[in-house]
Design a protein around this motif. Structure first.
Motif, mmCIF file in Angstrom:
data_model
loop_
_atom_site.group_PDB
_atom_site.id
_atom_site.type_symbol
_atom_site.label_atom_id
_atom_site.label_comp_id
_atom_site.label_asym_id
_atom_site.label_seq_id
_atom_site.Cartn_x
_atom_site.Cartn_y
_atom_site.Cartn_z
ATOM 1 N N VAL A 92 0.824 -1.209 0.000
ATOM 2 C CA VAL A 92 0.000 0.000 0.000
ATOM 3 C C VAL A 92 0.863 1.266 0.000
ATOM 4 O O VAL A 92 0.573 2.215 -0.747
ATOM 5 N N VAL A 93 1.908 1.313 0.802
ATOM 6 C CA VAL A 93 2.729 2.528 0.893
ATOM 7 C C VAL A 93 3.394 2.851 -0.449
ATOM 8 O O VAL A 93 3.309 4.010 -0.907
ATOM 9 N N PRO A 94 4.033 1.899 -1.138
ATOM 10 C CA PRO A 94 4.590 2.243 -2.455
ATOM 11 C C PRO A 94 3.528 2.654 -3.487
ATOM 12 O O PRO A 94 3.757 3.583 -4.269
ATOM 13 N N VAL A 95 2.376 1.994 -3.483
ATOM 14 C CA VAL A 95 1.317 2.375 -4.429
ATOM 15 C C VAL A 95 0.830 3.791 -4.130
ATOM 16 O O VAL A 95 0.632 4.603 -5.053
ATOM 17 N N MET A 96 0.663 4.116 -2.858
ATOM 18 C CA MET A 96 0.261 5.480 -2.490
ATOM 19 C C MET A 96 1.337 6.494 -2.898
ATOM 20 O O MET A 96 1.014 7.612 -3.309
ATOM 21 N N GLY A 97 2.598 6.116 -2.775
ATOM 22 C CA GLY A 97 3.682 6.995 -3.212
ATOM 23 C C GLY A 97 3.631 7.243 -4.714
ATOM 24 O O GLY A 97 3.811 8.377 -5.184
ATOM 25 N N SER A 102 2.141 10.758 -9.074
ATOM 26 C CA SER A 102 1.287 10.952 -10.255
ATOM 27 C C SER A 102 0.400 12.187 -10.114
ATOM 28 O O SER A 102 0.038 12.806 -11.120
ATOM 29 N N SER A 103 0.053 12.537 -8.891
ATOM 30 C CA SER A 103 -0.788 13.721 -8.685
ATOM 31 C C SER A 103 0.023 15.015 -8.711
ATOM 32 O O SER A 103 -0.548 16.088 -8.833
ATOM 33 N N MET A 104 1.354 14.907 -8.622
ATOM 34 C CA MET A 104 2.198 16.098 -8.583
ATOM 35 C C MET A 104 2.796 16.455 -9.935
ATOM 36 O O MET A 104 3.172 17.600 -10.157
ATOM 37 N N THR A 105 2.929 15.468 -10.815
ATOM 38 C CA THR A 105 3.585 15.720 -12.092
ATOM 39 C C THR A 105 3.060 14.761 -13.149
ATOM 40 O O THR A 105 2.532 13.693 -12.817
ATOM 41 N N SER A 106 3.219 15.162 -14.401
ATOM 42 C CA SER A 106 2.780 14.290 -15.491
ATOM 43 C C SER A 106 3.914 13.399 -15.990
ATOM 44 O O SER A 106 3.677 12.447 -16.729
ATOM 45 N N MET A 113 15.140 7.129 -17.217
ATOM 46 C CA MET A 113 14.012 6.374 -17.780
ATOM 47 C C MET A 113 12.719 7.046 -17.336
ATOM 48 O O MET A 113 12.606 7.465 -16.187
ATOM 49 N N GLN A 114 11.786 7.140 -18.253
ATOM 50 C CA GLN A 114 10.487 7.746 -17.929
ATOM 51 C C GLN A 114 9.676 6.761 -17.086
ATOM 52 O O GLN A 114 9.417 5.639 -17.510
ATOM 53 N N LEU A 115 9.307 7.171 -15.899
ATOM 54 C CA LEU A 115 8.490 6.342 -15.020
ATOM 55 C C LEU A 115 7.033 6.458 -15.456
ATOM 56 O O LEU A 115 6.509 7.559 -15.574
ATOM 57 N N PRO A 116 6.379 5.339 -15.714
ATOM 58 C CA PRO A 116 4.955 5.440 -16.054
ATOM 59 C C PRO A 116 4.152 5.894 -14.843
ATOM 60 O O PRO A 116 4.300 5.345 -13.755
ATOM 61 N N LEU A 117 3.344 6.913 -15.057
ATOM 62 C CA LEU A 117 2.540 7.471 -13.978
ATOM 63 C C LEU A 117 1.060 7.278 -14.285
ATOM 64 O O LEU A 117 0.687 6.929 -15.401
ATOM 65 N N ALA A 118 0.219 7.514 -13.288
ATOM 66 C CA ALA A 118 -1.215 7.268 -13.424
ATOM 67 C C ALA A 118 -1.929 8.329 -14.253
ATOM 68 O O ALA A 118 -3.069 8.130 -14.642
ATOM 69 N N GLY A 119 -1.290 9.450 -14.501
ATOM 70 C CA GLY A 119 -1.919 10.496 -15.296
ATOM 71 C C GLY A 119 -3.042 11.211 -14.572
ATOM 72 O O GLY A 119 -4.035 11.593 -15.183
ATOM 73 N N LEU A 120 -2.908 11.392 -13.276
ATOM 74 C CA LEU A 120 -3.922 12.130 -12.524
ATOM 75 C C LEU A 120 -3.875 13.591 -12.958
ATOM 76 O O LEU A 120 -2.800 14.170 -13.101
ATOM 77 N N THR A 121 -5.014 14.183 -13.167
ATOM 78 C CA THR A 121 -5.052 15.526 -13.760
ATOM 79 C C THR A 121 -4.959 16.653 -12.745
ATOM 80 O O THR A 121 -4.593 17.756 -13.098
ATOM 81 N N THR A 122 -5.290 16.389 -11.503
ATOM 82 C CA THR A 122 -5.243 17.457 -10.507
ATOM 83 C C THR A 122 -4.262 17.108 -9.399
ATOM 84 O O THR A 122 -4.087 15.944 -9.042
ATOM 85 N N SER A 123 -3.630 18.142 -8.896
ATOM 86 C CA SER A 123 -2.719 17.951 -7.775
ATOM 87 C C SER A 123 -3.533 17.717 -6.514
ATOM 88 O O SER A 123 -4.417 18.503 -6.184
ATOM 89 N N HIS A 125 -2.857 17.006 -2.623
ATOM 90 C CA HIS A 125 -1.893 16.884 -1.529
ATOM 91 C C HIS A 125 -2.312 15.828 -0.508
ATOM 92 O O HIS A 125 -1.473 15.325 0.243
ATOM 93 N N LEU A 126 -3.596 15.489 -0.474
ATOM 94 C CA LEU A 126 -4.063 14.467 0.463
ATOM 95 C C LEU A 126 -3.435 13.102 0.175
ATOM 96 O O LEU A 126 -3.155 12.348 1.105
ATOM 97 N N ILE A 127 -3.203 12.808 -1.087
ATOM 98 C CA ILE A 127 -2.575 11.526 -1.428
ATOM 99 C C ILE A 127 -1.153 11.494 -0.875
ATOM 100 O O ILE A 127 -0.726 10.503 -0.284
#
Length: 170
Positions: A92-97, A102-106, A113-123, A125-127
């Protein structure tokens, strides 16, 4: 019957501890501190990957695991609860990280190497705060786990700690 864990489980146990400590001590916003951010993200990814290998290894060796004598039903329930929290935290902790990043950057470059991110559109901070809180709780339970191991070694003298130390089979 041998009362120690198989070597692959021992190796993965201590490797997990090292990676968790590296992740903890390199924590912070990976976008603000490039070097420590890289270390933190990589160690978090490795914690997750090693945890998958660890669960698979424990499953493969399940019949060879030691069965240490439980002192009381209370101790058994506490052992099971802490083990559950530790194993859940390893995932859970790594997935939340990853979600926090993903919520901070695209995009995030991890050692070129480009890390695949979730593509969350809004920042959100709660995550990130949830990741930090869960990480701190995880470290608390790691400390509880270590204290229990030391209590077994020095107070109960039952060999539980020795069962997770590498030994020569000769």
């Amino acid at each position: 019957m041998k009362n120690n864990y198989p070597k692959p489980i021992i190796i993965l146990h201590w490797l997990t501890l090292c990676l968790v400590l590296i992740a903890y001590f390199s924590s912070g916003n990976p976008l603000h501190d490039k070097i420590w951010g890289q270390v933190h993200v990589m160690s978090g990814l490795l914690v997750f990957a090693v945890s998958v290998a660890r669960v698979a290894t424990v499953y493969c060796y399940r019949k060879q695991l030691p069965h240490n004598k439980i002192i009381s039903r209370y101790q058994e329930k506490l052992f099971k609860l802490v083990r559950l929290v530790l194993y859940l935290s390893l995932f859970v902790v790594p997935v939340m990280g990853w979600l926090a990043l993903s919520s901070m950057t695209s995009q995030f470059d991890l050692y070129s190497m480009q890390l695949p991110l979730a593509g969350l559109t809004t920042s959100n901070h709660l995550i990130g705060e949830a990741h930090q809180f869960l990480g701190n709780m995880f470290i608390f339970f790691v400390g509880l786990h270590a204290a229990a191991a030391l209590a077994h070694h020095f107070i109960f003298k039952d060999g539980v700690l020795k069962s997770m130390l590498a030994k020569n089979d000769k």
